[in-house]
Write a protein that holds these residues in place. Structure first.
Motif, PDB file in Angstrom:
ATOM      1  N   ALA A 129       0.820  -1.214   0.000  1.00 56.88           N
ATOM      2  CA  ALA A 129       0.000   0.000   0.000  1.00 56.88           C
ATOM      3  C   ALA A 129       0.850   1.259   0.000  1.00 56.88           C
ATOM      4  CB  ALA A 129      -0.935  -0.001   1.210  1.00 56.88           C
ATOM      5  N   GLY A 130       2.136   1.118   0.304  1.00 59.47           N
ATOM      6  CA  GLY A 130       3.012   2.280   0.299  1.00 59.47           C
ATOM      7  C   GLY A 130       3.387   2.771  -1.082  1.00 59.47           C
ATOM      8  N   PHE A 131       3.081   1.981  -2.117  1.00 64.56           N
ATOM      9  CA  PHE A 131       3.405   2.372  -3.488  1.00 64.56           C
ATOM     10  C   PHE A 131       2.165   2.940  -4.171  1.00 64.56           C
ATOM     11  CE2 PHE A 131       6.265  -1.146  -2.445  1.00 64.56           C
ATOM     12  CZ  PHE A 131       7.485  -0.517  -2.624  1.00 64.56           C
ATOM     13  N   VAL A 132       2.191   4.214  -4.448  1.00 64.55           N
ATOM     14  CA  VAL A 132       1.102   4.887  -5.171  1.00 64.55           C
ATOM     15  C   VAL A 132       1.704   5.424  -6.466  1.00 64.55           C
ATOM     16  CG1 VAL A 132      -0.614   6.718  -5.136  1.00 64.55           C
ATOM     17  CG2 VAL A 132      -0.050   5.499  -3.014  1.00 64.55           C
ATOM     18  N   LEU A 133       1.291   4.848  -7.588  1.00 65.69           N
ATOM     19  CA  LEU A 133       1.893   5.226  -8.864  1.00 65.69           C
ATOM     20  C   LEU A 133       1.393   6.586  -9.323  1.00 65.69           C
ATOM     21  CD1 LEU A 133       1.768   1.843 -10.824  1.00 65.69           C
ATOM     22  CD2 LEU A 133       3.413   2.663  -9.119  1.00 65.69           C
ATOM     23  N   PRO A 134       2.293   7.429  -9.798  1.00 63.32           N
ATOM     24  CA  PRO A 134       1.865   8.735 -10.304  1.00 63.32           C
ATOM     25  C   PRO A 134       1.136   8.594 -11.640  1.00 63.32           C
ATOM     26  CG  PRO A 134       4.213   8.425 -10.654  1.00 63.32           C
ATOM     27  CD  PRO A 134       3.749   7.246  -9.860  1.00 63.32           C
ATOM     28  N   LYS A 135       0.404   9.616 -12.010  1.00 68.07           N
ATOM     29  CA  LYS A 135      -0.257   9.621 -13.315  1.00 68.07           C
ATOM     30  C   LYS A 135       0.814   9.722 -14.395  1.00 68.07           C
ATOM     31  CE  LYS A 135      -3.741  12.007 -16.094  1.00 68.07           C
ATOM     32  NZ  LYS A 135      -4.710  13.137 -16.158  1.00 68.07           N
ATOM     33  N   ALA A 136       0.731   8.831 -15.361  1.00 71.31           N
ATOM     34  CA  ALA A 136       1.745   8.791 -16.410  1.00 71.31           C
ATOM     35  C   ALA A 136       1.485   9.857 -17.465  1.00 71.31           C
ATOM     36  CB  ALA A 136       1.776   7.415 -17.064  1.00 71.31           C
ATOM     37  N   ALA A 137       2.551  10.489 -17.917  1.00 71.31           N
ATOM     38  CA  ALA A 137       2.485  11.471 -19.001  1.00 71.31           C
ATOM     39  C   ALA A 137       3.666  11.227 -19.935  1.00 71.31           C
ATOM     40  CB  ALA A 137       2.531  12.891 -18.441  1.00 71.31           C
ATOM     41  N   ALA A 138       3.500  11.576 -21.193  1.00 72.85           N
ATOM     42  CA  ALA A 138       4.574  11.393 -22.166  1.00 72.85           C
ATOM     43  C   ALA A 138       5.814  12.189 -21.754  1.00 72.85           C
ATOM     44  CB  ALA A 138       4.110  11.825 -23.549  1.00 72.85           C
ATOM     45  N   VAL A 139       6.986  11.586 -21.948  1.00 71.61           N
ATOM     46  CA  VAL A 139       8.252  12.235 -21.583  1.00 71.61           C
ATOM     47  C   VAL A 139       9.268  11.998 -22.694  1.00 71.61           C
ATOM     48  CG1 VAL A 139      10.164  12.292 -19.950  1.00 71.61           C
ATOM     49  CG2 VAL A 139       7.843  11.926 -19.108  1.00 71.61           C
ATOM     50  N   ASN A 140       9.765  13.070 -23.280  1.00 69.91           N
ATOM     51  CA  ASN A 140      10.890  12.996 -24.223  1.00 69.91           C
ATOM     52  C   ASN A 140      10.648  11.992 -25.353  1.00 69.91           C
ATOM     53  OD1 ASN A 140      13.498  13.803 -25.047  1.00 69.91           O
ATOM     54  ND2 ASN A 140      14.443  12.037 -24.018  1.00 69.91           N
ATOM     55  N   GLY A 141       9.449  11.985 -25.876  1.00 70.50           N
ATOM     56  CA  GLY A 141       9.140  11.104 -26.989  1.00 70.50           C
ATOM     57  C   GLY A 141       8.737   9.700 -26.593  1.00 70.50           C
ATOM     58  N   VAL A 142       8.637   9.422 -25.299  1.00 73.12           N
ATOM     59  CA  VAL A 142       8.157   8.135 -24.804  1.00 73.12           C
ATOM     60  C   VAL A 142       6.704   8.315 -24.380  1.00 73.12           C
ATOM     61  CG1 VAL A 142       8.511   6.257 -23.169  1.00 73.12           C
ATOM     62  CG2 VAL A 142      10.471   7.583 -23.988  1.00 73.12           C
ATOM     63  N   GLY A 143       5.785   7.596 -25.018  1.00 77.84           N
ATOM     64  CA  GLY A 143       4.362   7.783 -24.780  1.00 77.84           C
ATOM     65  C   GLY A 143       3.947   7.473 -23.358  1.00 77.84           C
ATOM     66  N   SER A 144       2.815   8.036 -22.947  1.00 76.68           N
ATOM     67  CA  SER A 144       2.325   7.853 -21.587  1.00 76.68           C
ATOM     68  C   SER A 144       2.058   6.384 -21.265  1.00 76.68           C
ATOM     69  CB  SER A 144       1.048   8.669 -21.381  1.00 76.68           C
ATOM     70  OG  SER A 144       0.023   8.260 -22.298  1.00 76.68           O
ATOM     71  N   GLY A 145       1.650   5.600 -22.286  1.00 71.91           N
ATOM     72  CA  GLY A 145       1.404   4.182 -22.054  1.00 71.91           C
ATOM     73  C   GLY A 145       2.668   3.443 -21.646  1.00 71.91           C
ATOM     74  N   TYR A 146       3.793   3.788 -22.275  1.00 74.37           N
ATOM     75  CA  TYR A 146       5.062   3.139 -21.933  1.00 74.37           C
ATOM     76  C   TYR A 146       5.596   3.641 -20.593  1.00 74.37           C
ATOM     77  CZ  TYR A 146       4.844   1.486 -26.711  1.00 74.37           C
ATOM     78  OH  TYR A 146       4.433   0.883 -27.874  1.00 74.37           O
ATOM     79  N   ILE A 147       5.310   4.905 -20.274  1.00 77.55           N
ATOM     80  CA  ILE A 147       5.678   5.421 -18.957  1.00 77.55           C
ATOM     81  C   ILE A 147       4.878   4.693 -17.884  1.00 77.55           C
ATOM     82  CG2 ILE A 147       5.711   7.439 -17.459  1.00 77.55           C
ATOM     83  CD1 ILE A 147       7.797   7.573 -19.651  1.00 77.55           C
TER      84      ILE A 147
END
Length: 355
Positions: A129-147
């Protein structure tokens, strides 16, 4: 507390990883690379320029936790069951008898919280429960899905390296290594470190392990606090995902189960996410880019492949000042601790100001 850093951002052991073998059914339509080829780049290309500079240099500080012992009721179920979740129900009749005789403070919803009384970790989340994943956004040409996929891989690695009961109890690390890209060499390096641990080749840099011959894990709970983030990689279409978490464990000596202590492990782990149109990529196989670890309330100058709780260790700090054992923060970018008085094989020992 030990701070060990692999700052290189390179493939393990300075080797050039092989391609993963995953090829597209057709070459992507993106512009050609500087070599005039539309082929995807090797995963290690972004790291090549740094290899000559940093090589295999490891730097670190080890801080000795001069904390008071914590005497508490007899442990509830102190033996991990060897499953993916720590300390699941596998108590012996003797354990059950001791558990029944223990009387945790009624105000604790989680009876294990009695072991964290007086600690900043008392109100932290428990286990996964200590791991809360941040909302993914595209970074440097890497799509949000891969993030997003990268964050999930990073979470699994942190859970396997910090919460897996088999790993924690000094057993197989396969639950961690099976999550890695085989071509990166990280799994091979970890296994070699397990075979011959030393200051420079310490498996605790990647996974948390206690020696079952000396240390008993107490209760069912590890307190976890931290965060994840994403940043652009050194080349286009790459991103670096960083997990920075503090884990707080309750342990006791095998010889005296009623004498419990807290051990703190601060772990920073960084993996690479890529755009698969430009780089070889296999879903579910993480490429470890860099890492750092700090430990508190542990024995100074001991590198046997385990996290060795202090348990009355008489070794004295060789550094002045104190360190906040519970502080989070990316250890890969933090200013290094002073290292005067330490050696490349012994490390530095420093007091902490947390309990």
């Amino acid at each position: 507390m030990s701070q060990r850093v692999n700052p290189s951002g390179e493939g393990p052991e300075g080797e050039e990883p092989k391609d993963t073998g995953r090829q597209p059914s057709a070459y992507p339509t993106h512009p050609q690379d500087p070599w005039g080829s539309p082929r995807k780049k090797r995963r290690d290309r972004a790291r090549a320029s740094a290899k000559w500079l940093v090589g295999l240099l490891l730097v670190g500080v080890i801080a000795f936790g001069l904390w008071p012992r914590h005497h508490s009721p007899t442990p509830l179920n102190a033996a991990p069951a060897g499953t993916a979740a720590p300390w699941t129900a596998a108590a012996t009749k003797a354990d059950a008898s001791r558990s029944a005789s223990a009387s945790p403070t009624p105000t604790f919803t989680n009876k294990d919280d009695q072991y964290f009384t007086g600690s900043p970790a008392l109100n932290w989340a428990d286990n996964e429960a200590g791991f809360v994943l941040p909302k993914a956004a595209a970074v440097n040409g890497v799509g949000s899905g891969y993030i997003a996929e990268g964050y999930q891989e990073l979470e699994k690695l942190m859970e396997a390296g910090g919460l897996d009961a088999t790993v924690l109890d000094g057993g197989s690390v396969s639950d961690f290594t099976k999550l890695l890209d085989p071509s990166s060499g990280t799994a091979r390096k970890l296994n070699s470190w397990l075979a011959q641990p030393s200051y420079e080749h310490d498996p605790v840099q990647l996974v948390t392990r206690f020696n079952p011959a000396t240390t008993r894990l107490v209760g069912h709970t590890v307190k976890v606090n931290g965060s994840m983030s994403a940043a652009a990689g050194s080349q286009g279409h790459t991103a670096l995902l960083t997990a920075d978490y503090v884990f707080v464990y309750v342990v006791s000596p095998v010889s005296n189960p009623s004498d419990t202590e807290r051990v703190i492990v601060h772990r920073t782990l960084q993996i690479e996410a890529v755009n698969p149109n430009y780089y070889n990529y296999v879903a579910g196989e993480a490429w470890v880019y860099s890492y750092a670890v700090s430990k508190a309330n542990i024995q100074c100058y001991r590198y046997d492949g385990y996290v060795d709780p202090a348990f009355g260790d008489s070794a004295q700090p060789n550094q002045t000042g104190t360190v906040d054992a519970y502080a989070t923060g990316n250890q890969l970018t933090a200013s290094p601790q002073p290292s005067s008085g330490s050696s490349s094989t012994q490390g530095a020992c420093q007091a902490v100001n947390g309990t």
